[in-house]
Design a protein around this motif. Sequence first.
Motif, PDB file in Angstrom:
ATOM      1  N   UNK A 171       0.817  -1.095  -0.155  1.00  0.00           N
ATOM      2  CA  UNK A 171      -0.035  -0.059  -0.038  1.00  0.00           C
ATOM      3  C   UNK A 171       0.779   1.111  -0.199  1.00  0.00           C
ATOM      4  N   UNK A 217      -0.035   4.362   0.933  1.00  0.00           N
ATOM      5  CA  UNK A 217      -0.389   4.807   2.106  1.00  0.00           C
ATOM      6  C   UNK A 217       0.502   4.564   3.239  1.00  0.00           C
ATOM      7  N   UNK A 218       0.299   3.265   3.403  1.00  0.00           N
ATOM      8  CA  UNK A 218       1.332   2.686   4.467  1.00  0.00           C
ATOM      9  C   UNK A 218       2.847   2.830   4.167  1.00  0.00           C
ATOM     10  N   UNK A 240       3.716   6.280   5.110  1.00  0.00           N
ATOM     11  CA  UNK A 240       3.592   6.431   6.674  1.00  0.00           C
ATOM     12  C   UNK A 240       5.063   5.817   7.164  1.00  0.00           C
ATOM     13  N   UNK A 289       5.543  -4.480   4.108  1.00  0.00           N
ATOM     14  CA  UNK A 289       4.310  -4.330   4.423  1.00  0.00           C
ATOM     15  C   UNK A 289       3.320  -5.181   3.249  1.00  0.00           C
ATOM     16  N   UNK A 329      -0.587  -7.082   2.089  1.00  0.00           N
ATOM     17  CA  UNK A 329      -1.868  -7.413   2.460  1.00  0.00           C
ATOM     18  C   UNK A 329      -2.113  -8.842   1.723  1.00  0.00           C
ATOM     19  N   UNK A 347       4.757  -6.777   8.320  1.00  0.00           N
ATOM     20  CA  UNK A 347       3.706  -6.403   8.934  1.00  0.00           C
ATOM     21  C   UNK A 347       2.626  -6.827   7.453  1.00  0.00           C
ATOM     22  N   UNK A 348       1.973  -8.050   7.999  1.00  0.00           N
ATOM     23  CA  UNK A 348       1.267  -8.686   6.932  1.00  0.00           C
ATOM     24  C   UNK A 348      -0.263  -8.303   7.618  1.00  0.00           C
ATOM     25  N   UNK A 349      -0.984  -7.277   6.929  1.00  0.00           N
ATOM     26  CA  UNK A 349      -2.247  -7.189   7.382  1.00  0.00           C
ATOM     27  C   UNK A 349      -3.314  -7.979   6.512  1.00  0.00           C
ATOM     28  N   UNK A 350      -4.692  -7.672   6.639  1.00  0.00           N
ATOM     29  CA  UNK A 350      -5.554  -8.319   5.922  1.00  0.00           C
ATOM     30  C   UNK A 350      -5.916  -9.515   6.562  1.00  0.00           C
ATOM     31  N   UNK A 394      -9.110  -4.814   1.572  1.00  0.00           N
ATOM     32  CA  UNK A 394      -7.739  -5.014   0.803  1.00  0.00           C
ATOM     33  C   UNK A 394      -7.950  -5.418  -0.562  1.00  0.00           C
ATOM     34  N   UNK A 406     -10.328  -4.219  -2.689  1.00  0.00           N
ATOM     35  CA  UNK A 406     -10.652  -3.319  -3.470  1.00  0.00           C
ATOM     36  C   UNK A 406      -9.533  -2.294  -3.678  1.00  0.00           C
ATOM     37  N   UNK A 407      -8.449  -2.454  -2.642  1.00  0.00           N
ATOM     38  CA  UNK A 407      -7.556  -1.473  -2.711  1.00  0.00           C
ATOM     39  C   UNK A 407      -6.142  -1.727  -3.423  1.00  0.00           C
TER      40      UNK A 407
END
Lengths: 692, 692
Positions: free
Chosen positions: B161, B163-164, B167, B212, B214, B236-239, B248, B250-251
Amino acid sequence: MKQFFYPSSVAILGVSPRPGNMGRNILANLENIGFPGEIFLVSPKGGELGGRPIYSSVAELPQTPDLAVVLTPAATVPGLVEDCGQKGVKRMVIETGGFRELADDRRSLENQIVEASRKYGMRFIGPNCIGVICTESKLSVPFPLLDRPIRPGGLSILAQSGGIGLTYLHGCSENKVGVAKFCSMGNKLNVNERDLLAYLVDDPQTEAILLYLESIVDGRALYDLIRSTSKPVVVHKSNIGATSHAIASSHTAALANDDAVVDAALKQAGAIRAHTVHECMQIVKGLSLPKPKGRRLAIISRSGGHAVVSADAAFRHDMVLPPFPEEYLAPIQEATRASVIHLQNPLDLGDLFHFELYVDIVKNALAQEDFDAVVMVHGYRGPEVEVSRQFVAKVGELCKQAGKPVALVLLVDPEEMIEAAKLSSIPLFPFAEEGILALSCSQKAGGIPVTDRLGCAEGFDQDMAQRLLASAGPDGWLDLPEALHLLNAARIPVAPFVTALDAEDAVHAAETLGYPVVLKAVGGAELLHKTEAGGVVLGLEDAEAVRAAAQKMMDRLKPQRLVVMQQIGGGQELIMGIKRDPGFGPVVLLGLGGVTAEALGDVSLRLAPVDDNEAGQMMDELKGAALLKGFRGRPPVSRAALLEAVMRLAILADRMPAIAELDVNPLLAGPGGVMAVDARVRVAGDLPKPGH
Amino acid sequence: MKQFFYPSSVAILGVSPRPGNMGRNILANLENIGFPGEIFLVSPKGGELGGRPIYSSVAELPQTPDLAVVLTPAATVPGLVEDCGQKGVKRMVIETGGFRELADDRRSLENQIVEASRKYGMRFIGPNCIGVICTESKLSVPFPLLDRPIRPGGLSILAQSGGIGLTYLHGCSENKVGVAKFCSMGNKLNVNERDLLAYLVDDPQTEAILLYLESIVDGRALYDLIRSTSKPVVVHKSNIGATSHAIASSHTAALANDDAVVDAALKQAGAIRAHTVHECMQIVKGLSLPKPKGRRLAIISRSGGHAVVSADAAFRHDMVLPPFPEEYLAPIQEATRASVIHLQNPLDLGDLFHFELYVDIVKNALAQEDFDAVVMVHGYRGPEVEVSRQFVAKVGELCKQAGKPVALVLLVDPEEMIEAAKLSSIPLFPFAEEGILALSCSQKAGGIPVTDRLGCAEGFDQDMAQRLLASAGPDGWLDLPEALHLLNAARIPVAPFVTALDAEDAVHAAETLGYPVVLKAVGGAELLHKTEAGGVVLGLEDAEAVRAAAQKMMDRLKPQRLVVMQQIGGGQELIMGIKRDPGFGPVVLLGLGGVTAEALGDVSLRLAPVDDNEAGQMMDELKGAALLKGFRGRPPVSRAALLEAVMRLAILADRMPAIAELDVNPLLAGPGGVMAVDARVRVAGDLPKPGH
């Protein structure tokens, strides 16, 4: 307690013009906050400071101050307490350190202070603390200089450590969290968290409470107070490891608590437990917002990645994300130029740069009945700064107007965070995860209504219980028949059994009970681990088998008595027990039984007594709870019967303080009910007298 | 991959003087970082910008750029890729969004891009990303304007991402963490984390890696790369939740992974998994310090409360606090005036205000061989600011000189944190807990050496395994005898058994095996749940019992065959299995068996194959591991035999990709060894052909 926070005059003992004197900071703090009452200074050498006279002793003061604050060497403190007592001072804050937290031989100094205070009926906070603040009465007597104004508001802070207390105090000011009262409690020789919490629970200025504790003196009273109030209470209880204990003991003379009991008690009382300073700060930020009425979040993010991370956080913190209604999305859809956003919850604003629309987006989200709280994740830089700051300023207003919380997350650099904070009337969060944690805690916070936990006291035969406990041997243990009868006295179902004195007696008992039966030897402590000693024989199918087994047992183990018990088949093995915590009192335990479950340590604790809900939570929070609810086609156990047994055990724990520990292992549970088949009970302290 | 980071010329497609054009930010970023190569601008309308010509098409460019960066509407992208291909461009960064992350019907656009890139042998990053940064080559092509300089250093960041990613990029600059390379990967249509990670693992500028993600496209390759490098990798694995998955997808068009497998694979590879943005930032701060050689911390704090909280954090993060040596403490003891401190670790500096001494305290702690890292917790305000800032500036130097890390924790207001950060050469931590987390992760980070995981392949009969798998029915399931033989082919011990066709055959088998025996009906899928169907009879003690049971089974169930198996008594029930993850490939599972353990879900996963250490960790990390090690006087199970069985199963999983799932349930384990008594195997995909 109120007099500590609302004195009309304050004497500072230990102020001098000497460089490095810290008593002067106390004076400066009082002056800076604008304390409207009289301030007296006391120091043996006398003199004057900033136009105020320094009296050379307490006796010389022209009037009796409402509050005396002490910051002099430890050795001088007992004398000063005596002086204050003679002068008629009723409240003291003793900030001096160097007592038991330094060395055990300083306890005599502490004892002198306690004695002097008793003699004059005084109450005091400390020693070894940094004092008291009240934003309403404009009182501020900590000895570190507080160089920033404290924001008045609804959070009151009680801290066992001055350093952590200051961290929270400053953190509140920096984070738009207003403070009502602050107290650093130090060694808690006289006033402790129970006294102060009781006051804050009734204090009209206090809307939420933050407790930082390194030890809990009277856990039961603390539990009762937290449970009784609808005000949210956050507890940061530290000092959980052995090394922590050593340092805590040398710092605020804190003793260690059993952390599993602390955890259970806080959960049961409805407190929020914070585990780190960072987490605790986020939680109090959440408490300063309107309380969410439910778990439904609307998440709006300018970054898709932060939206994913937000959804993860909602998942972790048990919040839900209902879809946005069509009419909410329509104007947003219209406004998006390249429509690179997919409209769902979390809402990714993508390339929607109409900042004016952001205000409406938040406002409309707050207006939706489908949502209990809004999370707005906004990042900006460069040319977006001005319009974003206007937005930030507006969000606080929207939040207050709607009476619903907005967790406003700003993805900006630290300098901009400071500027934005100046404009915002609500706390700002650094990342969405912190905001969602805060909303989740706020939503869960607040007192848990006490329902009738004594319904299951009906039929409890207290006299019988007392007689049985009085039968304990010198080692404190009850024999098995008495332990089982004790359960019966509490109306906890026990497998039918009969006590026998010899083999023929046993056969007779077995014939009465019906086969198969179990035979257990009864003979005091040395036979407690009956299985290992051959003192338990299972599956005796007829009289001959009972006679042979009983005879062999009599010959080999020479027990005083035998227990002949119906052998209960099947059922899920559970364990159930009582233990007594020095601070929290009687605790009940429920766990899965059998060697596997015991190795896994799957148990749940609650303070006794417990109501239906609490017993239900104990059952439900077992990791293997599925086993009780019809796992793999097995019949579910009777929930009603199991909860009743737990509630009845808790009544026993509550009514009979002489029980030091009790284990029912196993308790067999099936669809038709539950049944205890073995029990151990240890009595401690003064044995109860039968019939009082 | 290197060409993405070290181009000598860059073309920006989509730059125009139009207000709001974001392509201009790309140009500004390149200029701000000081990109030394040629920059070309392309936009259909032509014109010029800041003295540079805007070419109206790629074809018109005076030379072929090394890298083309695209930020034009999605519909134009396939054409531009074609144009670039014709021009001979080999590397593109496609930042445009609006592809599959918006709607499924945009996949055809994506397909066109992929086709065009294939045709010309191009590689591209994106679409839907924010691009690439390299501090060494001074390349910076993200479309958001980066208004702060990026600190050069050793951390490389790969982010799905934008955005992340931003950050983390900004967070690094604010926190003294230098960055080597940055890449936001977006939809990962061509270049994915595997390609980039492989490059970074070999990149000499990259000392540590932050990922990072998703979704994970090729988990196995990622695992192999992380495992192969000694560079610390933070993931950092999100989702992780269902809602996260929707957003995720849709992003960044991310698919969900099985989080338990992700977790196991990262642990096994030696990666550090971060769960929140805040946590991840603390970890990368830790990685920018020298790596602690061990777990021994020296904690020094000006506040006793923060010392307690530090000790709690050390306890939680598995760090230890050895006592300070006498000679270390002596000068400190001498310097304390009122001696209100108790000298231990954590060291509470109490009223020690000699700030000059603080430098020595830290320096001497770093010099002690008893400590691997120092945590310094320092709070200051007002008159202490100047001298404290000097101290802060000095600590970074001490840390570098000693080659040991100092987690410098500053308890100051946000304004002072910004000032202190300007003076510090190392990251600052807001609280001790963050610093200790960071040190702990840094200590644990780094590749795990791959030992010989194939030792247990010896004796594995691959031909036999293939023949057995080929016998699967149309539903994919093996019959029980073939499933058990498959285990035998992998040399996993199986309880002795014989296949029989009728009751007499069964009796003959039982006589050969010895009593008691178990009888199991074999007959395809409908008999898989044999117990429920009456297809398993236990405890047959003699020929008569076997004959009767077999006859009854034949009459009732009409099975094709019977299995007669020696009944194995006692032993701890375990489960062992294989599953195949779409991204990570073959996974082995070990868990406690029996209904209680299964309800508790006590299992451990690892990617296959596994070595001795990994199999040992699987055993040790079971919550009920105590059961296997001599719990309550039971004999411990044979560790060697259990680990060998797990390793052999993992070989089977690795060598036989046709196995979709396999369960050994139960595997009985005792002091003498382990033995499988039941197994289920399902084959999927193309069945293997016997003979190769």
